[in-house]
Scaffold this active site. Structure first.
Site, PDB file in Angstrom:
ATOM      1  N   ASP A  99       0.845  -1.194   0.000  1.00  0.00           N
ATOM      2  CA  ASP A  99       0.000   0.000   0.000  1.00  0.00           C
ATOM      3  C   ASP A  99       0.880   1.244   0.000  1.00  0.00           C
ATOM      4  O   ASP A  99       2.102   1.172   0.172  1.00  0.00           O
ATOM      5  CB  ASP A  99      -1.000  -0.006   1.155  1.00  0.00           C
ATOM      6  CG  ASP A  99      -0.344   0.214   2.511  1.00  0.00           C
ATOM      7  OD1 ASP A  99       0.885   0.408   2.568  1.00  0.00           O
ATOM      8  OD2 ASP A  99      -1.069   0.188   3.521  1.00  0.00           O
ATOM      9  N   GLU A 136      -5.821   2.276  -1.013  1.00  0.00           N
ATOM     10  CA  GLU A 136      -4.460   2.268  -1.536  1.00  0.00           C
ATOM     11  C   GLU A 136      -3.802   0.904  -1.410  1.00  0.00           C
ATOM     12  O   GLU A 136      -2.583   0.802  -1.511  1.00  0.00           O
ATOM     13  CB  GLU A 136      -3.623   3.333  -0.804  1.00  0.00           C
ATOM     14  CG  GLU A 136      -3.241   2.996   0.639  1.00  0.00           C
ATOM     15  CD  GLU A 136      -4.315   3.326   1.660  1.00  0.00           C
ATOM     16  OE1 GLU A 136      -3.981   3.523   2.828  1.00  0.00           O
ATOM     17  OE2 GLU A 136      -5.513   3.414   1.249  1.00  0.00           O
TER      18      GLU A 136
END
Length: 530
Positions: free
Chosen positions: A399, A442
């Site tokens: 991420d 994300e």
């Protein structure tokens, strides 16, 4: 019963479309003919007005030159009789009687004082003229045509003048002839008869833009409406163009200058009058085109029936619920022309196409719309396939570091650009067989078939370096943290292998971010000796 009714409706639709197409083509042809003939009428009217204005300008030019010649002869004769006081009246009388072009003829001495006039003008005899035309004649001492002005008599006039020199060549004054613009004058004789009675008219402007002649008498002496024709004349040009008069009427104007006087003549005709014959012309075209149009519609009707026949059959057989029967019947259709043959082929493969489209829609449900990577549903399907095949694979979860700050500082649109950029970096550094997913927000995941745990770690590190070096719009540079595990090296259960990658990602985050961490099992302590 429904089949034949549906077939008849299709036939009517095809015939209606064919007839409509024919009518549209006929209408387009008539419209094109209308436009061509309209332009021809406009061009013809422009040319006629140009020629007419040129002819009147030549006539006016000849008049001005002849008038100046008459004044020159009178000035030459007067120059030989300057010692005779009665000579001034005799010469101006002779010039006035020779032509009815002038309303008055006057002889003026070097002080600008009137010494002879015809007809007799007692109010001017022996008095000095004060007009701008008088001053100009005394100063320039050349043949000239004045701008319009209000004379001592109160008349609006233009004057033609010629200097007088004595036997020694000394300046002795001038002879001037006046034209009263608001009274019947020579311009009415030259220009008063116009060949059209449809709103067409002509007018004359002086070099200073004053109307010298106009069919509306109250316009004489007023400034001409500034339009394209008047502007062209002021530049000494001749020609024809579109213009608008002071009432806003669209006119087709021909114009020409009168060089000897500095005047300009404009002959103009309303465009509506010029194109008025268009109605009768189009009626004639329509009468001539109607028989051919009817014949064309009949031919279209016959051809459309022939063309529609295989289409009707294909439409009827395509509705059969028995696929085998439908294929047999469709194959028997006589698709005698190119388009019908291709349509027949399209019907035969329609079920396959439908299946493919369902597959495309299914694929859309498995894909993240922002990054076009697989979503969680797509991941589940890919993971099931890999597990069923027994192929080992590496797992990378990653991420974006401090992604919340990106959204807070730059907005979610910029955040979406960063997410899309990360996805592009993953695609650019992946093999065709690698499975790339966006899990949400994300968070991303990659499954790398047939690689070892160490290789998966190298891939994660390489991807981390690529992202760190990649410039993102607005944000600049971001970093990622990655967790790596392997099936079955670190875990024999695929789902647990993914969880292990998540744990490794957690360690990377808490270990300072911007790094890749491989999940390693803690070694069991050796058993104590017995």
């Amino acid at each position: 019963m429904k089949g034949p009714i549906r077939q008849v409706n299709l036939q009517r639709l095809i015939l209606a479309l064919a007839a409509l197409s024919a009518l549209v083509m006929l209408g387009n042809a008539l419209w094109a003919s209308h436009q061509v003939q309209r332009q021809q009428l406009i061009d013809k009217s422009l040319e006629a007005n140009r020629v007419y204005a040129h002819s009147l300008a030549q006539t006016t030019q000849h008049f001005v030159l002849n008038a100046q010649q008459q004044l020159a002869v009178g000035a030459e004769r007067l120059s030989r009789q300057l010692g005779d006081p009665s000579a001034h009246d005799e010469q101006v009388d002779r010039i006035k009687q020779q032509t009815d072009a002038f309303n008055s003829v006057i002889s003026v001495n070097t002080q600008g004082v009137v010494v002879g006039a015809s007809p007799a003008l007692p109010e001017l005899q022996g008095k000095a003229l004060t007009s701008a035309a008088n001053r100009q004649a005394l100063q320039q001492r050349v043949p000239m045509v004045s701008d319009p002005f209000i004379a001592h008599t109160g008349n609006l006039v233009v004057t033609l003048s010629h200097p007088v020199f004595d036997g020694n060549g000394d300046y002795a004054g001038y002879i001037t002839a006046s034209i009263h613009l608001r009274d019947p004058n020579v311009l009415h004789s030259l220009l008063g008869t116009h060949p059209y009675e449809d709103g067409s008219y002509l007018y004359v402007v002086s070099r200073d833009g004053t109307l010298l002649y106009h069919p509306e008498p109250d316009r004489v002496g007023q400034p001409a409406t500034r339009n394209a024709a008047v502007d062209a004349i002021s530049q000494g040009r001749a020609g024809a163009l579109h213009s608008h008069n002071r009432h806003g009427v669209h006119m087709l104007a021909g114009f020409a200058p009168v060089p000897a006087a500095g005047w300009g003549i404009v002959a103009q005709r309303p465009i509506d009058a010029a194109v008025a014959p268009l109605g009768s012309l189009m009626a004639t075209v329509l009468r001539n085109a109607a028989p051919l149009g009817v014949l064309s519609l009949l031919l279209i009707w016959l051809c459309s029936r022939r063309i529609a026949s295989p289409l009707w059959q294909l439409a009827e057989h395509a509705q059969d619920r028995d696929l085998g029967t439908a294929i047999t019947q469709v194959k028997a259709v006589n698709a005698w022309y190119y388009e019908a043959a291709h349509l027949k082929q399209a019907v035969l493969v329609s079920f396959r196409n439908l299946s493919e489209r369902i597959g495309i829609l299914d694929q859309a449900t498995l894909t993240d719309p922002l990054t076009h990577l697989l979503n969680r549903r797509g991941l589940e399907r890919a993971l099931s396939a890999l597990t069923a095949s027994g192929v080992p694979f590496g797992v990378i979860t990653l991420d974006v570091d401090h992604f919340k700050d990106v959204n807070d500082q730059h907005g979610h649109d910029v955040g979406d650009q960063v997410i899309a950029g990360i996805a592009q970096c993953m695609r650019s550094n992946a093999r065709p067989q690698d499975v790339l997913c966006r899990l949400g927000g994300e968070e991303f995941l990659a499954l790398l078939p047939e690689v070892s745990a160490e290789t998966a770690l190298q891939v994660a590190e390489r991807l981390r370096s690529v992202v760190e070096a990649h410039p993102f719009p607005t944000v600049g540079h971001v970093s990622i943290s990655a967790g790596v595990s392997h099936f079955p090296e670190t875990q024999a259960d695929p789902d647990l292998a993914i969880r292990q990658a998540d744990k490794a990602l957690y360690r990377a985050k808490h270990g300072g971010r911007n790094k890749a961490v491989l999940y390693r099992r803690r070694s069991h302590r050796p058993s104590p000796p017995s």
